[in-house]
Motif scaffolding. Structure first.
Motif, PDB file in Angstrom:
ATOM      1  N   TYR A   4       0.802  -1.210   0.000  1.00  0.00           N
ATOM      2  CA  TYR A   4       0.000   0.000   0.000  1.00  0.00           C
ATOM      3  C   TYR A   4       0.841   1.268   0.000  1.00  0.00           C
ATOM      4  O   TYR A   4       0.705   2.115  -0.884  1.00  0.00           O
ATOM      5  CB  TYR A   4      -0.939   0.016   1.209  1.00  0.00           C
ATOM      6  N   GLN A 131       0.145  -7.064  12.645  1.00  0.00           N
ATOM      7  CA  GLN A 131      -0.891  -7.343  11.660  1.00  0.00           C
ATOM      8  C   GLN A 131      -2.272  -7.086  12.221  1.00  0.00           C
ATOM      9  O   GLN A 131      -2.561  -7.380  13.386  1.00  0.00           O
ATOM     10  CB  GLN A 131      -0.774  -8.803  11.212  1.00  0.00           C
ATOM     11  N   THR A 132      -3.134  -6.488  11.394  1.00  0.00           N
ATOM     12  CA  THR A 132      -4.551  -6.333  11.719  1.00  0.00           C
ATOM     13  C   THR A 132      -5.356  -7.085  10.659  1.00  0.00           C
ATOM     14  O   THR A 132      -4.799  -7.767   9.806  1.00  0.00           O
ATOM     15  CB  THR A 132      -4.954  -4.844  11.734  1.00  0.00           C
ATOM     16  N   SER A 133      -6.661  -6.933  10.699  1.00  0.00           N
ATOM     17  CA  SER A 133      -7.506  -7.617   9.725  1.00  0.00           C
ATOM     18  C   SER A 133      -7.461  -6.979   8.342  1.00  0.00           C
ATOM     19  O   SER A 133      -7.876  -7.588   7.353  1.00  0.00           O
ATOM     20  CB  SER A 133      -8.960  -7.633  10.210  1.00  0.00           C
ATOM     21  N   THR A 134      -6.970  -5.737   8.262  1.00  0.00           N
ATOM     22  CA  THR A 134      -6.984  -5.027   6.975  1.00  0.00           C
ATOM     23  C   THR A 134      -5.598  -4.686   6.439  1.00  0.00           C
ATOM     24  O   THR A 134      -5.463  -4.386   5.254  1.00  0.00           O
ATOM     25  CB  THR A 134      -7.786  -3.718   7.104  1.00  0.00           C
ATOM     26  N   TYR A 135      -4.571  -4.672   7.268  1.00  0.00           N
ATOM     27  CA  TYR A 135      -3.235  -4.324   6.790  1.00  0.00           C
ATOM     28  C   TYR A 135      -2.175  -4.920   7.705  1.00  0.00           C
ATOM     29  O   TYR A 135      -2.466  -5.391   8.809  1.00  0.00           O
ATOM     30  CB  TYR A 135      -3.052  -2.800   6.708  1.00  0.00           C
ATOM     31  N   ASP A 153      -0.689  -5.712   2.428  1.00  0.00           N
ATOM     32  CA  ASP A 153      -1.787  -6.636   2.645  1.00  0.00           C
ATOM     33  C   ASP A 153      -1.507  -7.457   3.910  1.00  0.00           C
ATOM     34  O   ASP A 153      -0.365  -7.820   4.172  1.00  0.00           O
ATOM     35  CB  ASP A 153      -1.905  -7.555   1.422  1.00  0.00           C
ATOM     36  N   PRO A 154      -2.521  -7.769   4.702  1.00  0.00           N
ATOM     37  CA  PRO A 154      -2.268  -8.509   5.953  1.00  0.00           C
ATOM     38  C   PRO A 154      -1.691  -9.901   5.741  1.00  0.00           C
ATOM     39  O   PRO A 154      -1.082 -10.468   6.648  1.00  0.00           O
ATOM     40  CB  PRO A 154      -3.654  -8.570   6.611  1.00  0.00           C
TER      41      PRO A 154
END
Length: 210
Positions: A4, A131-135, A153-154
């Motif tokens: 990103y 890490q999270t659920s979106t990134y 991307d995660p």
């Protein structure tokens, strides 16, 4: 999987460089005085358009010498459009936060997690990503205090080696060894054309980049 964006922070906690690729939400223009110049031109607040494009007057008031005159030349009329206009492309959504606030949040997350890991695990442990659920956020820190932060991307693997490549390659070549770039300045970012193009070429050549 994809990449990103990339942030670079100096030892004064300033964001000195930014670049993005697959970002779906555009960064919002920073508030005036909120960010350094030469970090990322699209989000830098332009108070005076002449400061970006130069003085556009064609008559020198001091000498009276006409530099360029085109106003009296006949203009060719534009052709009449006979077909239906093409529908404009949809404008991508814009972030609700100004870019300077966004950069502060990213740095604040990095600093908080880095300090927490040092307190809980000792000096031998390093914060490299979370890490999270979106990134997924990746960090590489140099001995001189520069922090390279990448959002991906995660599901991506650790990209710390990519940040190290950016540092040991384009950063050292076009920033550290460039006598025109101030390495310890609170007045200006480190953006230059060669560094941005080399970083972009390196990222686009990765298998994780889609």
């Amino acid at each position: 999987m994809t990449i990103y964006s990339l942030y670079i922070f100096d030892r004064h906690c300033n964001c000195v460089y930014y670049q993005d690729w697959h970002r779906t939400v555009r960064p919002k223009t920073a508030v005036e005085g909120g960010m350094l110049p030469a970090v990322y031109a699209p989000v830098y607040p332009a108070a005076n358009p002449d400061s970006l494009y130069g003085n556009r007057n064609t008559l020198s008031s001091s000498s009276g010498v006409v530099v360029a005159v085109n106003d009296e030349q006949p203009h060719t009329p534009l052709p009449t459009q006979t077909h239906s206009p093409i529908a404009p492309l949809p404008t991508p959504p814009t972030s609700s936060l100004p870019f300077d606030e966004e950069a502060k949040l990213v740095y604040g997350v990095v600093l908080s997690l880095r300090n927490m890991i040092k307190k809980l695990s000792g000096k031998d442990e390093q914060f490299v990503n979370y890490q999270t659920s979106t990134y997924k956020l990746h960090l590489y820190e140099t001995l001189s205090g520069f922090k390279f932060v990448m959002l991906s991307d995660p599901n991506a693997d650790s990209l710390r080696f990519v940040l190290r490549q950016i540092y040991s390659g384009p950063f050292l070549e076009y920033v550290v060894r460039n006598p025109l770039v101030g390495m310890d300045s609170r007045e200006r970012g480190i953006d230059n054309e060669y560094f941005r193009m080399s970083t972009d070429r390196l990222i686009r050549g990765l298998t994780v980049f889609q």
